[in-house]
Design a protein around this motif. Structure first.
Motif, PDB file in Angstrom:
ATOM      1  N   GLN A 139      11.569   5.905 -11.544  1.00  0.00           N
ATOM      2  CA  GLN A 139      11.796   5.349 -10.205  1.00  0.00           C
ATOM      3  C   GLN A 139      13.265   4.967 -10.042  1.00  0.00           C
ATOM      4  OE1 GLN A 139       9.007   2.400  -8.555  1.00  0.00           O
ATOM      5  NE2 GLN A 139      10.777   1.138  -8.029  1.00  0.00           N
TER       6      GLN A 139
ATOM      7  N   LEU B  65      15.198   8.187  -9.483  1.00  0.00           N
ATOM      8  CA  LEU B  65      15.042   8.699  -8.120  1.00  0.00           C
ATOM      9  C   LEU B  65      15.870   7.889  -7.132  1.00  0.00           C
ATOM     10  CD1 LEU B  65      11.223   9.538  -7.891  1.00  0.00           C
ATOM     11  CD2 LEU B  65      13.125  11.144  -7.729  1.00  0.00           C
ATOM     12  N   ARG B  66      15.891   6.574  -7.321  1.00  0.00           N
ATOM     13  CA  ARG B  66      16.689   5.732  -6.428  1.00  0.00           C
ATOM     14  C   ARG B  66      18.163   6.101  -6.531  1.00  0.00           C
ATOM     15  NH1 ARG B  66      17.064   4.254  -1.940  1.00  0.00           N
ATOM     16  NH2 ARG B  66      14.873   3.648  -2.079  1.00  0.00           N
TER      17      ARG B  66
ATOM     18  N   ILE C  48      10.880   3.816  -2.615  1.00  0.00           N
ATOM     19  CA  ILE C  48      10.315   4.601  -3.706  1.00  0.00           C
ATOM     20  C   ILE C  48       9.447   3.705  -4.578  1.00  0.00           C
ATOM     21  CG2 ILE C  48      10.828   6.024  -5.727  1.00  0.00           C
ATOM     22  CD1 ILE C  48      13.534   6.693  -4.399  1.00  0.00           C
ATOM     23  N   GLY C  49       8.184   4.106  -4.734  1.00  0.00           N
ATOM     24  CA  GLY C  49       7.290   3.390  -5.629  1.00  0.00           C
ATOM     25  C   GLY C  49       7.146   1.926  -5.288  1.00  0.00           C
TER      26      GLY C  49
ATOM     27  N   GLY D  96       2.158   3.740  -5.774  1.00  0.00           N
ATOM     28  CA  GLY D  96       3.290   4.438  -6.356  1.00  0.00           C
ATOM     29  C   GLY D  96       3.812   5.556  -5.480  1.00  0.00           C
ATOM     30  N   SER D  97       3.737   5.369  -4.176  1.00  0.00           N
ATOM     31  CA  SER D  97       4.151   6.401  -3.226  1.00  0.00           C
ATOM     32  C   SER D  97       5.568   6.151  -2.723  1.00  0.00           C
ATOM     33  CB  SER D  97       3.192   6.431  -2.028  1.00  0.00           C
ATOM     34  OG  SER D  97       1.865   6.594  -2.446  1.00  0.00           O
ATOM     35  N   SER D  98       6.126   7.147  -2.072  1.00  0.00           N
ATOM     36  CA  SER D  98       7.410   6.980  -1.391  1.00  0.00           C
ATOM     37  C   SER D  98       7.178   6.934   0.114  1.00  0.00           C
ATOM     38  CB  SER D  98       8.364   8.135  -1.720  1.00  0.00           C
ATOM     39  OG  SER D  98       8.945   7.962  -2.997  1.00  0.00           O
TER      40      SER D  98
ATOM     41  N   THR E  33       6.161  10.488  -4.883  1.00  0.00           N
ATOM     42  CA  THR E  33       7.587  10.206  -5.055  1.00  0.00           C
ATOM     43  C   THR E  33       8.420  11.479  -5.118  1.00  0.00           C
ATOM     44  OG1 THR E  33       7.243  10.071  -7.464  1.00  0.00           O
ATOM     45  CG2 THR E  33       7.213   8.006  -6.214  1.00  0.00           C
ATOM     46  N   ARG E  34       7.795  12.617  -5.366  1.00  0.00           N
ATOM     47  CA  ARG E  34       8.580  13.862  -5.437  1.00  0.00           C
ATOM     48  C   ARG E  34       8.642  14.568  -4.076  1.00  0.00           C
ATOM     49  NH1 ARG E  34       6.287  18.740  -5.941  1.00  0.00           N
ATOM     50  NH2 ARG E  34       4.025  18.906  -6.109  1.00  0.00           N
TER      51      ARG E  34
ATOM     52  N   TYR F 106      13.161  15.000  -0.100  1.00  0.00           N
ATOM     53  CA  TYR F 106      13.874  14.019   0.713  1.00  0.00           C
ATOM     54  C   TYR F 106      14.944  14.670   1.592  1.00  0.00           C
ATOM     55  CZ  TYR F 106      11.718  10.694  -2.524  1.00  0.00           C
ATOM     56  OH  TYR F 106      10.815   9.981  -3.272  1.00  0.00           O
TER      57      TYR F 106
END
Length: 354
Positions: free
Chosen positions: A77, A80-81, A292-293, A303-305, A328-329, A332
């Protein structure tokens, strides 16, 4: 500068490239990315061992993780951030995506709730994940309120506003209600309602109940409290939070762990009563925000975005929000301009009809 920003600033070119390619590969496939795969795409010729060493360093920094021994890496996470904040390349809005969103305004539909429903459907269809649309509150002064009992466990509230709009909402009344207790509640509300919006009426009723609690029949009081909660929350034909595209998150082949997260997400949605929290996610002004998460307090269990943007009325006041929620994937780079454009479109639509 944030911690992730400082880390990115200190990373050399090779580490940045390895990190970026791992994240992009994961967002594209959902699978861990291995060192041998990276050696075939790196801008410089390096060995798999060198790439593995870089990946281990990135894992030590908390940016990558290995699902199991001998597997490739996936972003954490935190990773990703950092990617979203520092390395994400946002694409221009695709013409086909633009036309699909624009098409929601066709057909001469004037009812805001129907238009927003179509926007949500188009947004979920375009992004292939679930969409969320927070409709604006109707804040015109109230002219008249009436309750109609439909069955022992169902009742209708009719709201007539000063601007001529009429809203009918079905709700579940507290047990023991009778037509006379409903008339008593309606008379009480109408004595306070004239010239007030729903929000103002709610605050006024709360004061009245506090000051004169003993003077109000207990059943009527329960009806007042239940009815107001229904008006400012969800339910009926004019629910404020519109969710579309749930099936997009239940694709064939999804792992059991992913399905559990999705069920948790929709449990959160079903339980959520104070949907003003959703609007609070956008309280830092215009523009798209990405959660994110666990950064997303509203749906942290799943645990979603969440990619969300507010929209404004003609007075430049934030009155609602649109967004998408998914794994999360998410892609974007493609989704951010879609959400941004949709929010601007809804804002213009609201302003034109205000």
């Amino acid at each position: 500068m944030t911690d992730t920003g400082q880390i990115l600033e200190k990373m050399n070119q090779r580490s940045r490239e390895v990190f970026r390619r791992v994240v992009e590969g994961y967002l594209l496939s959902g699978e861990p990315v291995g060192s041998r795969t990276l050696t075939r795409s790196m801008s410089e010729k390096v060995s798999a061992a060198t790439v593995r060493n870089v990946m281990q360093d990135l894992e030590y920094l908390g940016l990558l993780d290995s699902p199991h021994i001998s597997a490739g890496r996936v972003p954490t996470q935190q990773g990703l951030r950092m990617f979203v904040d520092g390395l994400l390349e946002v694409r221009d809005l695709d013409q086909q995506d633009r036309e699909r969103i624009d098409a929601t305004l066709g057909g001469g539909e004037q009812e805001i709730s129907n238009l927003l429903d179509r926007v949500g459907t188009a947004l979920s269809g375009t992004t292939r994940v679930a969409s969320l649309v927070l409709a604006p509150k109707h804040e015109a002064p109230i002219r008249h309120i009436e309750f109609v009992q439909l069955a022992a466990d169902r009742a209708l509230v009719v709201l007539v506003f000063a601007d001529g709009q009429v809203e009918n909402r079905i709700f579940t009344p507290p047990p023991g209600q009778t037509p006379s207790s409903m008339r008593e509640a309606a008379n009480f509300l109408n004595s306070l309602a004239e010239g007030r919006t729903v929000s103002e009426l709610r605050r006024s009723i709360e004061r009245e109940i506090k000051e004169h609690r003993q003077e109000i029949d207990s059943l009527a009081r329960e009806l007042v409290e239940s009815g107001i909660a229904t008006w400012s929350g969800e339910g009926g034909t004019t629910e404020r939070l519109i969710v579309r595209g749930r099936a997009n998150l239940l694709e064939e082949g999804a792992e059991a762990q992913d399905l559990d997260r999705i069920r948790s997400l929709f449990d959160d949605l079903e339980r959520k009563r104070d949907i003003a929290d959703f609007l609070e996610l956008t309280d830092e002004g215009e523009g798209v925000r990405i959660f994110i998460g666990s950064e997303n307090k509203l749906f942290s269990l799943s645990g979603s975005s969440l990619v969300v943007s507010p929209y404004m009325n003609a007075d430049r006041k934030i009155v609602g929000a649109v967004g998408v929620i998914g794994p999360t994937r998410l892609n974007y780079g493609r989704i951010v301009p879609i959400v941004d454009y949709t929010a601007q479109l809804v804002g213009r639509m609201i302003s034109d009809r205000s």
